[in-house]
Design a protein around this motif. Structure first.
Motif, PDB file in Angstrom:
ATOM      1  N   SER A 155       6.196   4.238  -3.208  1.00 55.28           N
ATOM      2  CA  SER A 155       5.517   3.007  -3.627  1.00 55.28           C
ATOM      3  C   SER A 155       5.784   2.747  -5.114  1.00 55.28           C
ATOM      4  O   SER A 155       5.981   1.615  -5.539  1.00 55.28           O
ATOM      5  CB  SER A 155       4.009   3.087  -3.345  1.00 55.28           C
ATOM      6  N   GLU A 207      -1.057  12.934  -2.321  1.00 53.99           N
ATOM      7  CA  GLU A 207      -2.356  12.298  -2.178  1.00 53.99           C
ATOM      8  C   GLU A 207      -2.119  10.799  -2.293  1.00 53.99           C
ATOM      9  O   GLU A 207      -1.430  10.352  -3.211  1.00 53.99           O
ATOM     10  CB  GLU A 207      -3.224  12.787  -3.322  1.00 53.99           C
ATOM     11  N   VAL A 208      -2.638  10.041  -1.339  1.00 50.99           N
ATOM     12  CA  VAL A 208      -2.468   8.586  -1.403  1.00 50.99           C
ATOM     13  C   VAL A 208      -3.828   7.909  -1.326  1.00 50.99           C
ATOM     14  O   VAL A 208      -4.745   8.392  -0.650  1.00 50.99           O
ATOM     15  CB  VAL A 208      -1.563   8.053  -0.263  1.00 50.99           C
ATOM     16  N   ASP A 209      -3.961   6.799  -2.043  1.00 49.42           N
ATOM     17  CA  ASP A 209      -5.186   6.014  -1.970  1.00 49.42           C
ATOM     18  C   ASP A 209      -5.226   5.262  -0.638  1.00 49.42           C
ATOM     19  O   ASP A 209      -4.188   4.834  -0.129  1.00 49.42           O
ATOM     20  CB  ASP A 209      -5.225   4.988  -3.114  1.00 49.42           C
ATOM     21  N   ARG A 235       0.838  -1.200   0.000  1.00 49.58           N
ATOM     22  CA  ARG A 235       0.000   0.000   0.000  1.00 49.58           C
ATOM     23  C   ARG A 235       0.876   1.255   0.000  1.00 49.58           C
ATOM     24  O   ARG A 235       2.028   1.208   0.412  1.00 49.58           O
ATOM     25  CB  ARG A 235      -0.910   0.017   1.252  1.00 49.58           C
ATOM     26  N   PRO A 236       0.316   2.392  -0.438  1.00 55.26           N
ATOM     27  CA  PRO A 236       1.116   3.626  -0.450  1.00 55.26           C
ATOM     28  C   PRO A 236       1.398   4.148   0.958  1.00 55.26           C
ATOM     29  O   PRO A 236       0.751   3.730   1.922  1.00 55.26           O
ATOM     30  CB  PRO A 236       0.232   4.609  -1.224  1.00 55.26           C
ATOM     31  N   ASP A 287      -0.583   4.743  -6.851  1.00 52.73           N
ATOM     32  CA  ASP A 287      -1.463   4.882  -5.686  1.00 52.73           C
ATOM     33  C   ASP A 287      -1.065   6.074  -4.825  1.00 52.73           C
ATOM     34  O   ASP A 287      -1.631   6.319  -3.775  1.00 52.73           O
ATOM     35  CB  ASP A 287      -1.461   3.590  -4.852  1.00 52.73           C
ATOM     36  N   ALA A 288      -0.040   6.821  -5.274  1.00 51.43           N
ATOM     37  CA  ALA A 288       0.400   8.008  -4.550  1.00 51.43           C
ATOM     38  C   ALA A 288       0.772   9.060  -5.580  1.00 51.43           C
ATOM     39  O   ALA A 288       1.429   8.748  -6.571  1.00 51.43           O
ATOM     40  CB  ALA A 288       1.606   7.675  -3.675  1.00 51.43           C
ATOM     41  N   ARG A 289       0.305  10.285  -5.351  1.00 57.22           N
ATOM     42  CA  ARG A 289       0.538  11.341  -6.333  1.00 57.22           C
ATOM     43  C   ARG A 289       1.078  12.590  -5.662  1.00 57.22           C
ATOM     44  O   ARG A 289       0.603  12.982  -4.591  1.00 57.22           O
ATOM     45  CB  ARG A 289      -0.776  11.687  -7.051  1.00 57.22           C
ATOM     46  N   PHE A 290       2.041  13.204  -6.317  1.00 58.42           N
ATOM     47  CA  PHE A 290       2.572  14.479  -5.856  1.00 58.42           C
ATOM     48  C   PHE A 290       1.562  15.572  -6.189  1.00 58.42           C
ATOM     49  O   PHE A 290       1.062  15.622  -7.303  1.00 58.42           O
ATOM     50  CB  PHE A 290       3.915  14.733  -6.542  1.00 58.42           C
ATOM     51  N   VAL A 291       1.255  16.410  -5.219  1.00 57.17           N
ATOM     52  CA  VAL A 291       0.291  17.487  -5.459  1.00 57.17           C
ATOM     53  C   VAL A 291       0.982  18.851  -5.528  1.00 57.17           C
ATOM     54  O   VAL A 291       0.700  19.657  -6.417  1.00 57.17           O
ATOM     55  CB  VAL A 291      -0.804  17.495  -4.361  1.00 57.17           C
ATOM     56  N   ARG A 334      11.391   1.173   2.713  1.00 55.44           N
ATOM     57  CA  ARG A 334      10.373   0.455   1.950  1.00 55.44           C
ATOM     58  C   ARG A 334      11.034  -0.660   1.132  1.00 55.44           C
ATOM     59  O   ARG A 334      10.529  -1.786   1.082  1.00 55.44           O
ATOM     60  CB  ARG A 334       9.609   1.422   1.042  1.00 55.44           C
ATOM     61  N   ARG A 345       8.292  -0.278  -6.760  1.00 49.45           N
ATOM     62  CA  ARG A 345       7.765  -1.172  -7.785  1.00 49.45           C
ATOM     63  C   ARG A 345       8.692  -1.233  -8.995  1.00 49.45           C
ATOM     64  O   ARG A 345       8.866  -2.267  -9.618  1.00 49.45           O
ATOM     65  CB  ARG A 345       6.404  -0.659  -8.247  1.00 49.45           C
ATOM     66  N   ARG A 367      -9.406   8.664  -0.181  1.00 48.33           N
ATOM     67  CA  ARG A 367      -8.014   9.094  -0.317  1.00 48.33           C
ATOM     68  C   ARG A 367      -7.611   9.925   0.882  1.00 48.33           C
ATOM     69  O   ARG A 367      -8.451  10.498   1.559  1.00 48.33           O
ATOM     70  CB  ARG A 367      -7.849   9.969  -1.559  1.00 48.33           C
TER      71      ARG A 367
END
Ligand SMILES: Cc1cc2nc3c(=O)[nH]c(=O)nc-3n(C[C@H](O)[C@H](O)[C@H](O)COP(=O)(O)OP(=O)(O)OC[C@H]3O[C@@H](n4cnc5c(N)ncnc54)[C@H](O)[C@@H]3O)c2cc1C
Ligand SMILES: Cc1cc2nc3c(=O)[nH]c(=O)nc-3n(C[C@H](O)[C@H](O)[C@H](O)COP(=O)(O)OP(=O)(O)OC[C@H]3O[C@@H](n4cnc5c(N)ncnc54)[C@H](O)[C@@H]3O)c2cc1C
Lengths: 250, 324
Positions: B75, A170-172, A140-141, B183-187, B105, B79, A155
């Motif tokens: 994450s 932002e993470v799920d 998971r993130p 599943d993770a994004r920089f904002v 991680r 991967r 989220r």
């Protein structure tokens, strides 16, 4: 969004005010009779979980500790702060971060939380590893070093304290969060809550039952760090500047 | 066969190679266990940061260049590295927020322990690191049969001297699959837009505590810092009170630094703060309390009111013709 469950991982450590010392024979840290407490970052983790629950976004907050029998007193104070229940994985072994992450991963599979909140580091070993390790095992993130957290629509939006400022990610969900100091200020525990905490469920399990035996770092030696010694008192600003010039740093 | 993978600090190709990457290469050299490869993750890496391409002692560059890798989420990066990491006996990262987020991680994925914040290399599997806010040092050994993963305590290391190799190392670009789950994004990133030197690498640091009393007063330090071409630092109390941004916090849970000169104004010297400056060259403390613990570690101490000392100091620098 349906209310989620939150798992908070908390470690018993030497109280942050204590100046730790080596045992005289340098075989380890002198912890006998030393004041113990909850890792400050983990109190922040629990506080954040409680606030999320109080906003109606979480249904249950579970605290987990891997540690010796005596850690029960820290667990009781976390229950008094407001956690709904606790799981104590008892062991006298000096567990490594990887082992703790594996224990937590077992609990995650059992509890199925929407968030796991941990401290960004434990102030004794200063490793800062368990959160991301757990995130890896779980697939998971993660959002580490978090100083602001909001949940919306499956989220989490997190502000992270990074080297060059404040990063928003932002993470799920489900996700792993590790706390920084400025996320919140943990509440004080009130007397009646200490009484109530005695009634809250505390599930004790022996670490040995988890069947975990993973590679750990072997500590070959404990050493005192090189000491800095007090230098000189200067009497005036001009003496200060002169001495700095003499040292070649101005 | 032994080989070392250094994961470079995340950056684009515009800026010169990060000092933290050069320090991590210094650790790789000290370990000396086989060839060294460099892996790059980021957006805008169509050319490598100068002078990475011609650096001596690098066998190969792996480049992951993709818009989804701007401020690369751990994450996603883990991967991408995936099982390739198993080809290395050693994986090294700088102890920056990128390294401290990513390497644990990877350790989780590889089932290997991680040595955080290495301050000394004693052998290919033996390292020195601090615990309890640096009040105790330990010698640790990574057990046989697992790769060695470590992050570098930047304050303890000098960057390698940049030398050109006989020929540029080959660069292999690896496409990021479109199917990879994000599943993770920089904002966004909020940076302190100061032109001052970076706290982590500055030769001089001017630092202030709670006693400054306000953001406006904190600006007093800025005057002095600009004069000395110094970075600004702060105690946790000053950051918590909002006088200084979070990335200026010095200490156990902030930045650990090793400037040639550290000037502490109105900082009491809590152990958590002192952890951050243990390796500084010269520590100067200005505090109105003669018993303040900071004096126990200061090379030069001046008992006095900082609000009087700073203007005097600026005047004295003028008089002695320094910093102009
Ligand atoms: C030094 C180095 C060199 C490399 N060289 C090459 C190379 O020459 N050629 C090359 O193609 N790659 C290369 N890679 C990239 C890496 O090996 C691949 O991205 C690898 O295929 C990742 O998958 P894995 O099976 O190793 O990961 P694993 O750790 O086995 O997978 C982790 C999880 O990630 C997810 N995942 C991984 N990849 C995908 C995907 N493509 N789509 C959807 N989900 C995915 C899955 O959920 C999977 O379970 C290199 C990486 C490094 C660090
Ligand atoms: C888990 C944890 C982690 C922490 N991490 C950090 C960290 O990374 N970094 C950090 O700094 N702290 C950290 N702390 C906090 C630390 O314990 C101290 O509380 C903090 O460093 C105190 O900041 P200060 O010196 O500015 O304030 P204070 O301790 O309040 O000291 C103020 C000083 O200013 C002096 N003073 C007052 N007025 C004047 C004047 N006019 N002129 C000159 N001197 C004056 C006083 O004599 C006093 O010595 C941490 C604490 C915890 C629990």
């Amino acid at each position: 969004m349906n209310p989620i469950k939150i798992l908070v991982a908390a470690k018993r450590v030497v109280d942050y005010n204590v100046r730790v010392r080596l045992k005289p024979d340098h075989s380890g840290i002198a912890t006998d009779g030393v004041k113990m407490g909850v890792n400050p970052f983990d109190e922040i983790a629990l506080e954040e979980a409680l606030r999320i629950r109080e906003r109606g976004e979480a249904s249950e907050v579970v605290v987990a500790t891997v540690g010796p029998h005596e850690a029960e007193s820290q667990i009781r104070s976390l229950l008094a702060m407001g956690a709904d229940r606790a799981i104590h994985i008892e062991t006298t072994r000096e567990t490594g971060p990887l082992e703790v992450a594996h224990v937590l991963y077992h609990l995650v599979q059992e509890i199925e939380p929407g968030l796991v909140i941990l401290g960004k580091q434990a102030i004794d070993d200063d490793c800062g590893q368990v959160g991301p390790m757990l995130a890896a095992l779980w697939g998971r993130p993660q959002a580490t070093f978090v100083s602001k957290l909001t949940l919306e629509g499956g989220r989490a939006q997190a502000v992270r304290e990074v080297d060059h400022g404040l990063e928003t990610v932002e993470v799920d969900l489900p996700a792993v969060i590790t706390t920084d100091l400025r996320l919140n200020t943990p509440r004080f525990i009130k007397m009646p809550d200490i009484m109530k905490a005695r009634q809250k469920p505390l599930d004790r399990r022996p670490f040995e039952n988890c069947g975990i035996d993973l590679p750990r770092l072997e500590v070959e030696a404990y050493l005192p760090p090189p000491e800095r010694v007090a230098g000189l008192r200067v009497e005036s600003v001009s003496e200060l500047v002169t001495r700095l010039r003499d040292r070649g740093v101005l | 066969m032994d080989a070392i993978l250094v994961i470079a600090e995340a950056q684009d190709g515009q800026a010169p190679i990060a000092e933290s990457t050069l320090k991590t290469l210094a650790v790789a050299r000290k370990i000396g266990a086989g060839p060294v490869d460099l892996a790059w993750f980021g957006a805008g890496l169509d050319r490598l940061p100068e002078p990475a391409g011609t650096l001596n002692g690098i066998r190969k560059h792996w480049v992951f260049d993709d818009p989804r890798l701007v401020h690369p989420p751990a994450s996603l990066v883990s991967r991408l590295i995936g099982s390739r990491a198993r080809e290395y006996s050693h994986l090294l990262m700088p102890g920056t927020s990128f390294g401290r987020d990513l390497l644990p991680r990877l350790a989780g994925l590889l089932g290997a322990p991680l040595v955080s914040d290495v301050l000394e290399v004693l052998g290919p599997r033996r390292f020195k690191r601090g615990i309890y806010a640096g009040n105790i040092h330990t010698v640790v050994r990574v057990p046989d049969g697992v790769p060695v993963l470590l992050t570098v305590r930047l304050a303890s290391w000098r960057p390698i001297v940049v030398e050109e190799g006989p020929a540029p190392a080959p660069v292999e670009k690896i496409a990021v699959p479109g199917t990879i789950p994000v599943d993770a994004r920089f904002v966004g990133l909020e940076v302190d837009q100061s032109a001052r030197p970076d706290l982590q690498s500055a030769r001089r640091v001017v630092s202030g505590g709670r006693s400054l009393g306000s953001r406006e007063n904190f600006a007093l330090l800025e005057k002095l810092a600009d004069r000395l071409n110094a970075a600004i630092g702060a105690s946790r109390a000053a950051v918590d009170a909002g006088y200084a941004p979070n990335d200026l916090q010095v200490g156990q849970t902030g930045k650990i630094i090793a400037p040639e000169l550290y000037l502490a104004f109105g900082i009491s010297g809590a152990i958590q703060h002192l952890t951050g400056i243990r390796d500084a060259g010269t520590i100067v403390a200005v505090n109105k309390d003669p018993e303040a613990p900071i004096f126990k570690v200061a090379d030069l101490g001046l008992v006095g009111d900082l609000f009087a000392v700073i203007p005097d100091l600026l005047a004295e620098l003028d008089r002695q013709g320094i910093g102009r």
